[in-house]
Design an enzyme around this catalytic site. Structure first.
Site, PDB file in Angstrom:
ATOM      1  N   THR A 112     -51.142 -32.597 -27.299  1.00  0.00           N
ATOM      2  CA  THR A 112     -50.475 -32.957 -28.547  1.00  0.00           C
ATOM      3  C   THR A 112     -49.228 -33.804 -28.293  1.00  0.00           C
ATOM      4  O   THR A 112     -48.520 -33.602 -27.291  1.00  0.00           O
ATOM      5  CB  THR A 112     -50.098 -31.687 -29.342  1.00  0.00           C
ATOM      6  N   TYR A 165     -47.331 -22.589 -29.720  1.00  0.00           N
ATOM      7  CA  TYR A 165     -48.571 -23.370 -29.656  1.00  0.00           C
ATOM      8  C   TYR A 165     -48.353 -24.653 -28.848  1.00  0.00           C
ATOM      9  O   TYR A 165     -49.105 -24.957 -27.925  1.00  0.00           O
ATOM     10  CB  TYR A 165     -49.078 -23.716 -31.077  1.00  0.00           C
ATOM     11  N   HIS A 166     -47.301 -25.413 -29.232  1.00  0.00           N
ATOM     12  CA  HIS A 166     -47.085 -26.690 -28.542  1.00  0.00           C
ATOM     13  C   HIS A 166     -46.798 -26.460 -27.050  1.00  0.00           C
ATOM     14  O   HIS A 166     -47.212 -27.254 -26.206  1.00  0.00           O
ATOM     15  CB  HIS A 166     -45.941 -27.468 -29.201  1.00  0.00           C
ATOM     16  N   SER A 206     -42.970 -25.162 -30.559  1.00  0.00           N
ATOM     17  CA  SER A 206     -43.555 -23.875 -30.984  1.00  0.00           C
ATOM     18  C   SER A 206     -44.301 -23.309 -29.781  1.00  0.00           C
ATOM     19  O   SER A 206     -44.590 -24.038 -28.821  1.00  0.00           O
ATOM     20  CB  SER A 206     -44.550 -24.072 -32.141  1.00  0.00           C
ATOM     21  N   LYS A 258     -49.824 -26.285 -24.792  1.00  0.00           N
ATOM     22  CA  LYS A 258     -50.386 -27.589 -24.424  1.00  0.00           C
ATOM     23  C   LYS A 258     -49.629 -28.185 -23.235  1.00  0.00           C
ATOM     24  O   LYS A 258     -50.207 -28.898 -22.415  1.00  0.00           O
ATOM     25  CB  LYS A 258     -50.327 -28.538 -25.624  1.00  0.00           C
TER      26      LYS A 258
END
Ligand code: USQ
Length: 389
Positions: A144, A181-182, A179, A185
């Site tokens: 991302t 989530y990020h 976050s 990645k």
């Protein structure tokens, strides 16, 4: 070519499967329907109705005359991915099977842990499956643009030249994710770089921006729709703004709305992934693509949706800057490079305003479904309790 799509039931996965099938590639896929289940967990649903995987596969057979070899299961389960790779021996494995929502990862410890473990472990499983079974296969991994954060300097495509204390090197650009989530990645990118270093695996790490849109060429031709989420956890900015306009709800830039991100349409996301499939890295190469079309602030997008909606539907759309549930810069410099995909032939398919019109049109047929989700559209997942007034 044999293309294996992990996360084939998802927003991008399904659309990519249709593209690869229409090109005559042999497509196999894995999914555990995690997104369907987790979207239900927050009392939401795709506002564009989608069929079960069984039905999807038989519709593809009827309309496109092709079969999909489907494996149900979790890519974080090593046996599942090893068995599937041994059976299919793919030329390229496209990894779209990670938990993809920043807000979901910020709900609490359970969601943070699940996102961290499943995402990082799934990529590790793929690395080992490729190394042990198909060492020449191309790993095409969805990362991302959010890995970079919003630094006050230009963002290169993965690596940059740096001089420090009189010495120079070519290094990975620093990551400042926003976050859990990020951050998963970022961890994946580090693991992929290391796998490339020790085992010379061929890897494309895609730093993708925020995707919007309801259609691709194949979706328009076959009517085989992909999911479309608009709730505060699973929906993303521009898609949500279009749904809010259609349902007569306020369009919600968070905070000042100066948050700027790279965006691209679903059609363009699929084209870019397809270009990466057709142009694999060299043997032993790790490469990074910044995959987006243009960058916009969320306020700019909200204003565009308002203007297009009002001129096409003759009704008023309201923009309300709601308190920002996230911890992020609301005004900042943003200038990421994105030249590698263009060099390989990527061109934007449609003007943004035309894409917004199409989204509005598709959503106008699903107004009742959007209205039924009114309760889960306003932001309530907060990065830090005190950040909400
Ligand atoms: N935002 C609003 N109003 C909304 C929703 C979002 O102002 O109603 C703002 C957010 O605060 C943020 C920006 O829009 O500043 C983007 O948020 P988003 O929810 O559209 O996207 P994000 O959480 O960043 O994640 C999405 C996908 C993720 C992908 C990422 C690409 O869910 O899978 O990796 O976009 S990127 O943003 O480039 O990191």
């Amino acid at each position: 070519m044999k293309v294996m799509i992990l996360g084939i039931d998802g927003y991008i996965g399904w659309a990519l499967a249709l593209r690869e099938i229409s090109k005559g590639n042999e497509v196999s896929g894995i999914d555990n329907f995690f997104t369907r289940r987790r979207v239900r967990e927050v009392d939401s649903d795709s506002v564009i109705p989608i069929s079960t995987m069984q039905k999807r596969i038989s519709q593809v057979r009827e309309k496109m005359g092709k079969r999909i070899n489907f494996y149900r299961g979790d890519v974080a389960n090593p046996k599942l991915i090893m068995d599937a790779v041994r059976e299919e021996r793919p030329d390229v494995i496209v990894h779209l099977a990670e938990q993809r929502s920043a807000p979901y990862s910020m709900i609490g410890l359970r969601q943070a842990t699940q996102t961290m473990v499943k995402n990082v472990v799934s990529t590790l499983n793929i690395i080992y499956a490729v190394k042990d079974i198909v060492p020449k296969a191309h790993i095409l991994k969805l990362g991302t643009m959010g890995e970079y954060g919003t630094p006050n300097i230009d963002i290169p495509e993965g690596f940059f030249e740096i001089e420090y204390h009189g010495r120079r090197d070519y290094l990975p650009f620093p990551k400042q994710a926003g976050s859990w989530y990020h951050w998963t990645k970022v961890h994946d990118s580090n693991n992929l770089m290391f796998a490339n270093k020790v085992w010379k695996l061929a890897i494309t790490d895609v730093m993708q921006g925020v995707v919007y849109g309801t259609r691709t060429r194949e979706i328009s031709e076959t009517g085989l729709r992909t999911r479309f989420d608009i709730d505060e956890v699973w929906g993303t900015a521009l898609n949500r703004f279009c749904a809010q306009a259609i349902a007569g709800l306020p369009i919600t830039p968070y905070g000042k709305g100066g948050q700027t991100r790279g965006f691209l349409s679903l059609e363009d996301s699929i084209s870019c992934l397809d270009i990466a499939i057709d142009n694999p890295p060299n043997e032993g190469e790790y490469r990074v693509f910044n995959q987006f079309d243009e960058h916009y602030s969320v306020m700019q997008l909200a204003t565009m949706v308002k203007e297009i909606f009002e001129s096409e539907y003759g009704k008023e759309a309201r923009i309300v800057n709601v308190p920002n549930p996230r911890i992020e810069a609301e005004e900042h410099y943003y200038n990421p490079e994105h030249i590698k995909l263009a060099r390989l032939g990527y061109r934007r398919s449609r003007e943004l305003k035309d894409e917004i019109s199409l989204i509005l049109e598709d959503l106008s047929h699903n107004r009742a479904r959007i209205e039924s989700l009114k309760e889960v559209i306003s932001p309530r997942t907060v990065w830090q309790k005190s950040s909400v007034n």
